[in-house]
Design a protein around this motif. Structure first.
Motif, mmCIF file in Angstrom:
data_model
loop_
_atom_site.group_PDB
_atom_site.id
_atom_site.type_symbol
_atom_site.label_atom_id
_atom_site.label_comp_id
_atom_site.label_asym_id
_atom_site.label_seq_id
_atom_site.Cartn_x
_atom_site.Cartn_y
_atom_site.Cartn_z
ATOM 1 N N ASP A 56 0.828 -1.225 0.000
ATOM 2 C CA ASP A 56 0.000 0.000 0.000
ATOM 3 C C ASP A 56 0.855 1.265 0.000
ATOM 4 O OD1 ASP A 56 -2.466 1.332 -0.043
ATOM 5 O OD2 ASP A 56 -2.464 1.569 2.131
ATOM 6 N N ARG A 58 0.821 3.603 -2.029
ATOM 7 C CA ARG A 58 0.015 4.763 -2.427
ATOM 8 C C ARG A 58 -1.018 5.164 -1.379
ATOM 9 N NH1 ARG A 58 -1.995 3.025 -8.281
ATOM 10 N NH2 ARG A 58 -1.374 0.916 -7.626
ATOM 11 N N LEU A 60 -3.802 3.813 -0.529
ATOM 12 C CA LEU A 60 -5.206 3.631 -0.911
ATOM 13 C C LEU A 60 -5.970 2.768 0.092
ATOM 14 C CD1 LEU A 60 -4.711 3.004 -4.742
ATOM 15 C CD2 LEU A 60 -5.498 5.115 -3.646
ATOM 16 N N TRP A 65 -9.998 2.955 0.382
ATOM 17 C CA TRP A 65 -10.254 1.543 0.112
ATOM 18 C C TRP A 65 -10.202 0.663 1.362
ATOM 19 C CZ3 TRP A 65 -7.103 0.147 -4.948
ATOM 20 C CH2 TRP A 65 -7.571 0.966 -5.999
#
Length: 347
Positions: A56, A58, A60, A65
């Protein structure tokens, strides 16, 4: 999202895929950019467990998410050309609900943990007391299964009837597990079902495959202990004060040593036949862990809890075993299966 598949193996001829639907949507194709590994554990007496580890960087998965408690996951492992050309196989892992998230770093990693029991049910955590009277085992199990939103699957030879049985400050699952042990049954929750099965019947089934030393086995361990097979027989003794009678029965398995300690049990029974049945179940529970083993091998979609295998090439440890735990793992190292086994009693 469009349906997609995650390729774990780079070999064109031999491939394995992790297919996942999240809250009803197939996210397999999208997930492949983040997936580090996944594991599924199928164990007798426990909830099926699914863990998915994601990269992860990034951020998200730790923000928009982020999975929520109770989200549903359906998963499967598919193999192609795994053991033979043009062969395809699927291991349906079942349906799970998210019950936890682990986050660590650096690098940022999210681990989604899910179990085979609906999260909203109280049968696992809430302790309660209840007296059951003139009730069958399947009635108790069906009631607990319905409270958990599960379907009961009973695979036993004997459906015990209890004049009275008490649940005292126990969760429903813990109470049912105690009954299962007493009745010589194993309990599983998998695929939307609460399953009670007779281990002796499963042990008697034909073996699903031979496991041979030197053939695709990456690691192994075996052990035996005489303390786990200490009793040569079991004697049940009970005095029924209301009827003014003594009830007793002794069970001695085939090929038992002529001399050795006897397991004495003093529990309520209604007849000599019931005493004999209880003696067999108690002796089985005490002696069944004599021979144990664990094996790691290339992934095999045919290996599951309750199946029997024939172990060959380890000398005294050879023989017929039943699988108590099967873990299927996918990751950078490919697809592998680890199993924990115990030697069948033969009676």
């Amino acid at each position: 999202m469009e349906k997609g598949e995650i390729l774990i193996s780079t070999e064109e001829a031999r491939r394995v895929e992790f297919v996942i639907s999240y809250n009803g949507a197939d996210i397999s194709a999208s997930l492949k950019d983040f997936l580090l590994d996944a594991s599924y554990t199928d164990a007798s007496g426990q909830l099926d467990d699914l863990q998915i580890t994601l990269e992860d960087s990034r951020g998200l998965w730790q923000n928009d998410w982020m999975p929520a408690e109770g989200d549903t996951i359906e998963a499967a492992i598919k193999t192609m050309n795994w053991n033979a050309s043009n062969e395809m196989a699927t291991l349906d892992l079942g349906t799970f609900e998210v019950d936890g998230i682990d986050f660590s770093g650096p690098p940022d990693i999210i681990r989604i943990k899910a179990i085979s029991l609906p999260i909203g049910t109280t049968v696992r955590r809430e302790k309660r007391s209840k007296a059951w009277e003139k009730v069958k085992l399947t009635t108790i199990a069906a009631d607990i299964a319905a409270k958990a939103g599960l379907t009961l699957l009973f695979e036993g030879k004997h459906n015990q009837v209890y004049d009275r049985i008490e649940q005292t400050e126990q969760s429903d699952l813990a109470f049912l597990q105690d009954i299962a042990v007493k009745e010589g049954l194993a309990l599983k929750i998998s695929g939307g079902s609460l399953i009670l099965f007779d281990e002796s019947e499963y042990e008697a089934a034909p073996t699903s495959l031979d496991i041979r030393r030197g053939k695709d086995i990456s690691s192994y361990s075996f052990s035996w202990s005489t303390s786990d097979a200490a009793y040569t027989s079991c004697k049940v003794v009970y005095h029924d004060a209301k009827k003014g009678i003594n009830i007793q029965a002794t069970f001695t398995p085939p090929n038992a040593p002529e001399a050795g300690p006897v397991l004495i049990v003093n529990e309520s029974v209604d007849s000599q036949a019931e005493a004999l049945r209880l003696a067999e179940k108690k002796l089985r529970e005490e002696n069944k862990n004599y021979g144990k083993g664990s094996l790691s091998m290339p992934g095999n979609t045919n290996l599951a809890t309750g199946l029997t295998v024939n172990v060959v090439g380890w000398g005294r440890f050879d023989g017929k075993y039943i699988i108590e735990n099967a873990k299927h793992s996918l990751g950078s190292g490919g697809y592998k299966t680890d199993i924990e086994i115990r030697k069948v009693l033969g009676w």
